[in-house]
Write a protein that holds these residues in place. Structure first.
Motif, mmCIF file in Angstrom:
data_model
loop_
_atom_site.group_PDB
_atom_site.id
_atom_site.type_symbol
_atom_site.label_atom_id
_atom_site.label_comp_id
_atom_site.label_asym_id
_atom_site.label_seq_id
_atom_site.Cartn_x
_atom_site.Cartn_y
_atom_site.Cartn_z
ATOM 1 N N SER A 196 37.268 42.877 57.775
ATOM 2 C CA SER A 196 38.723 41.960 57.698
ATOM 3 C C SER A 196 38.719 41.483 56.886
ATOM 4 C CB SER A 196 38.572 41.364 59.185
ATOM 5 O OG SER A 196 38.858 42.440 59.817
ATOM 6 N N LEU A 197 38.346 41.624 55.371
ATOM 7 C CA LEU A 197 38.221 40.629 53.766
ATOM 8 C C LEU A 197 39.825 40.293 53.992
ATOM 9 C CD1 LEU A 197 36.108 39.881 51.644
ATOM 10 C CD2 LEU A 197 37.150 41.830 50.527
ATOM 11 N N GLY A 198 39.996 39.220 53.737
ATOM 12 C CA GLY A 198 41.015 38.223 53.214
ATOM 13 C C GLY A 198 42.922 38.672 51.986
ATOM 14 N N CYS A 199 43.695 38.417 52.093
ATOM 15 C CA CYS A 199 44.666 39.243 51.648
ATOM 16 C C CYS A 199 43.689 38.241 50.245
ATOM 17 C CB CYS A 199 45.533 38.115 51.760
ATOM 18 S SG CYS A 199 46.970 39.143 53.140
ATOM 19 N N ALA A 200 43.876 36.905 50.071
ATOM 20 C CA ALA A 200 43.050 36.268 48.235
ATOM 21 C C ALA A 200 41.896 37.048 47.850
ATOM 22 C CB ALA A 200 42.442 34.826 49.044
ATOM 23 N N ASN A 201 39.954 37.175 49.201
ATOM 24 C CA ASN A 201 39.822 37.956 47.801
ATOM 25 C C ASN A 201 40.462 39.439 48.124
ATOM 26 O OD1 ASN A 201 38.481 36.723 51.025
ATOM 27 N ND2 ASN A 201 37.219 36.526 48.918
ATOM 28 N N LEU A 202 41.085 40.512 48.677
ATOM 29 C CA LEU A 202 41.213 41.562 48.297
ATOM 30 C C LEU A 202 42.265 41.575 47.163
ATOM 31 C CD1 LEU A 202 42.138 43.121 51.869
ATOM 32 C CD2 LEU A 202 40.818 44.024 50.187
ATOM 33 N N LEU A 203 43.123 40.601 46.781
ATOM 34 C CA LEU A 203 43.179 40.119 45.365
ATOM 35 C C LEU A 203 42.534 40.022 44.093
ATOM 36 C CD1 LEU A 203 46.480 40.329 43.575
ATOM 37 C CD2 LEU A 203 46.382 38.426 44.593
ATOM 38 N N PHE A 204 42.336 38.493 44.198
ATOM 39 C CA PHE A 204 41.669 38.139 43.023
ATOM 40 C C PHE A 204 40.085 38.725 42.905
ATOM 41 C CE2 PHE A 204 43.622 34.487 44.438
ATOM 42 C CZ PHE A 204 45.075 34.455 43.336
ATOM 43 N N ALA A 205 39.245 39.276 43.545
ATOM 44 C CA ALA A 205 38.547 39.882 43.324
ATOM 45 C C ALA A 205 38.570 41.443 42.108
ATOM 46 C CB ALA A 205 37.080 40.577 44.442
ATOM 47 N N PRO A 206 39.472 42.169 42.921
ATOM 48 C CA PRO A 206 39.840 42.645 41.112
ATOM 49 C C PRO A 206 39.787 42.438 40.113
ATOM 50 C CG PRO A 206 40.534 43.576 43.256
ATOM 51 C CD PRO A 206 40.474 42.698 43.171
ATOM 52 N N ILE A 207 40.582 41.237 39.987
ATOM 53 C CA ILE A 207 41.273 40.249 38.572
ATOM 54 C C ILE A 207 40.162 39.928 37.601
ATOM 55 C CG2 ILE A 207 42.485 38.391 38.486
ATOM 56 C CD1 ILE A 207 44.869 38.347 40.399
ATOM 57 N N ILE A 208 39.206 39.512 38.568
ATOM 58 C CA ILE A 208 38.107 39.388 38.019
ATOM 59 C C ILE A 208 36.937 40.693 37.299
ATOM 60 C CG2 ILE A 208 35.691 38.688 38.103
ATOM 61 C CD1 ILE A 208 35.884 37.278 40.852
ATOM 62 N N GLY A 209 37.352 41.486 37.479
ATOM 63 C CA GLY A 209 37.023 43.290 36.839
ATOM 64 C C GLY A 209 38.031 43.004 35.237
ATOM 65 N N PHE A 210 39.230 42.505 35.556
ATOM 66 C CA PHE A 210 40.140 42.737 35.409
ATOM 67 C C PHE A 210 39.541 41.666 33.600
ATOM 68 C CE2 PHE A 210 44.433 40.799 32.683
ATOM 69 C CZ PHE A 210 44.637 41.815 32.470
ATOM 70 N N ALA A 211 39.454 39.964 34.189
ATOM 71 C CA ALA A 211 39.090 39.651 32.995
ATOM 72 C C ALA A 211 38.342 40.438 31.727
ATOM 73 C CB ALA A 211 38.815 38.333 33.313
ATOM 74 N N ILE A 212 36.763 40.701 32.755
ATOM 75 C CA ILE A 212 36.318 41.654 31.761
ATOM 76 C C ILE A 212 36.748 42.498 30.861
ATOM 77 C CG2 ILE A 212 34.206 42.855 31.577
ATOM 78 C CD1 ILE A 212 33.344 40.037 33.408
ATOM 79 N N ALA A 213 37.434 43.418 31.009
ATOM 80 C CA ALA A 213 38.466 43.938 30.233
ATOM 81 C C ALA A 213 39.281 43.892 29.347
ATOM 82 C CB ALA A 213 39.406 45.053 31.423
ATOM 83 N N LEU A 214 40.007 42.592 29.720
ATOM 84 C CA LEU A 214 40.285 41.511 28.705
ATOM 85 C C LEU A 214 40.020 41.205 28.138
ATOM 86 C CD1 LEU A 214 43.608 40.488 28.721
ATOM 87 C CD2 LEU A 214 42.085 38.182 29.586
#
Length: 357
Positions: A196-214
């Motif tokens: 039951s992961l919260g919305c903040a975790n679901l949203l921001f965890a992939p954004i870290i991956g986006f930062a790597i790609a960026l």
């Protein structure tokens, strides 16, 4: 991606630092909001759980794989020009350094990237530990510990003067990295749903991956148009921590992606903590905690430089382009963390339980 117009306003060094700052801001903000931490994920795994921290880490890792491999497929990035792929890798360094780093992050209660994020939220323990990490990393790169690092790294190296592309060495098609990222994302979402992961975790965890790609795309784009050679890299906290430290200590140091990255992560995490009202000063709870944290930070500093990267640099950034030694280092970090948790923390919990009976 054409960034030539930016060079009309900024020189190459300042532009590289600006790209590092931008990458760091995204990374730091998202890492603070998602509570991303490899140490927490390995501890859950060591105790037989696939919990929320594992879900967050795997969401980040899978997003990095999908986005970086997608960027390469679309021609925005070429992993063969990445520094960690173009230089000689060390199998022995990945194994020994990864084990030391894994043990260190359990003792310090956070990897080097996590310490930087926590320091920005007012955690003075993480601030002191992070400084020790940076000092030992610098000592391992050019100082007293450099000969030992070089000897251990030279025990077993990759052939041909460059690292090994894991996909190419296994004769896998170019799209297999993207497919593996997709599979990892499905597994991550399943674990997230179970917890039951919260919305903040679901949203921001992939954004870290986006930062790597960026980071990869920006530094690659700069390298294509710059007059002076530019390093194609992304988020990592071993070399950049040491370089940033020396930038503020020596007047001969120059700007670059690394020097922008570390302050960017700190500022991003600080802003996130302020907006979420989570900024709070914290310190060491006692002498034993301080001794443990500083020992862990020192192990991480040497281990990261030996392994060719930290939990982010090797574990996510290097893993996203399938550098073979990075995947080996990540595996060794997991092993080192699991063993240390079993021998130190779990053992301590059992002993405390026996004493209470």
């Amino acid at each position: 991606m054409d960034i030539t117009f930016l060079l009309d306003h900024l020189d190459e060094a300042r532009l590289a630092a600006l790209f590092g700052l931008l990458t760091g801001l995204v990374f730091g903000f998202a890492a603070q909001r998602s509570s991303f931490c490899l140490r927490a994920a390995t501890v859950e795994f060591a105790r037989g759980q696939l919990g929320p921290r594992m879900a967050v880490w795997l969401l980040t890792f899978s997003a990095a794989l999908v986005l970086v491999q997608g960027a390469e497929t679309s021609g925005l990035f070429d992993s063969s020009q990445a520094r960690m792929m173009a230089v000689t890798g060390s199998w022995s360094g990945a194994i020994i350094g990864g084990l030391l780093f894994g043990a260190g992050m359990v003792l310090a209660r956070g990897c080097s990237g996590r310490l930087l994020v926590l320091a920005a939220t007012g955690n003075l323990r993480s601030l002191v530990s992070g400084l020790v990490f940076a000092v030992v990393a610098q000592m391992s790169l050019f100082g007293l510990l450099a000969p030992l690092r070089q000897w251990l790294a030279g025990l077993w190296v990759t052939p041909g003067g460059q690292n090994v592309d894991l996909l190419a060495s296994l004769s896998l098609p170019s799209w297999s990295g993207l497919a593996l990222g997709g599979v990892a994302a499905i597994i991550a979402l399943r674990i997230a749903r179970q917890n039951s992961l919260g919305c903040a975790n679901l949203l921001f965890a992939p954004i870290i991956g986006f930062a790597i790609a960026l980071g990869w795309v920006l530094t690659y784009s700069l390298a294509q148009v710059a007059f002076e050679p530019q390093t194609v890299t992304s988020a990592t906290f071993s070399g950049p921590s040491a370089n940033t430290l020396m930038f503020f200590l020596e007047d001969t140091s120059t700007l670059g992606f690394d020097v922008g990255l570390v302050p960017g992560v700190f500022i991003g995490a600080f802003l996130s903590a302020i907006l979420a009202r989570e900024f709070q000063f914290q310190g060491f709870e006692g002498e034993s905690q301080m001794r443990r944290s500083l020992t862990g930070a020192a192990l991480m500093g040497f281990g990261a430089m030996l392994a060719g990267g930290c939990a982010i640099g090797a574990g996510v950034t290097g893993g996203s382009i399938f550098v073979a030694t990075a995947w080996l280092a990540l595996t060794a970090m997991w092993v080192g963390a699991v063993v240390t948790d079993a021998l130190v923390d779990q053992r301590g919990i059992r002993q405390a339980g026996v004493a209470a009976q």
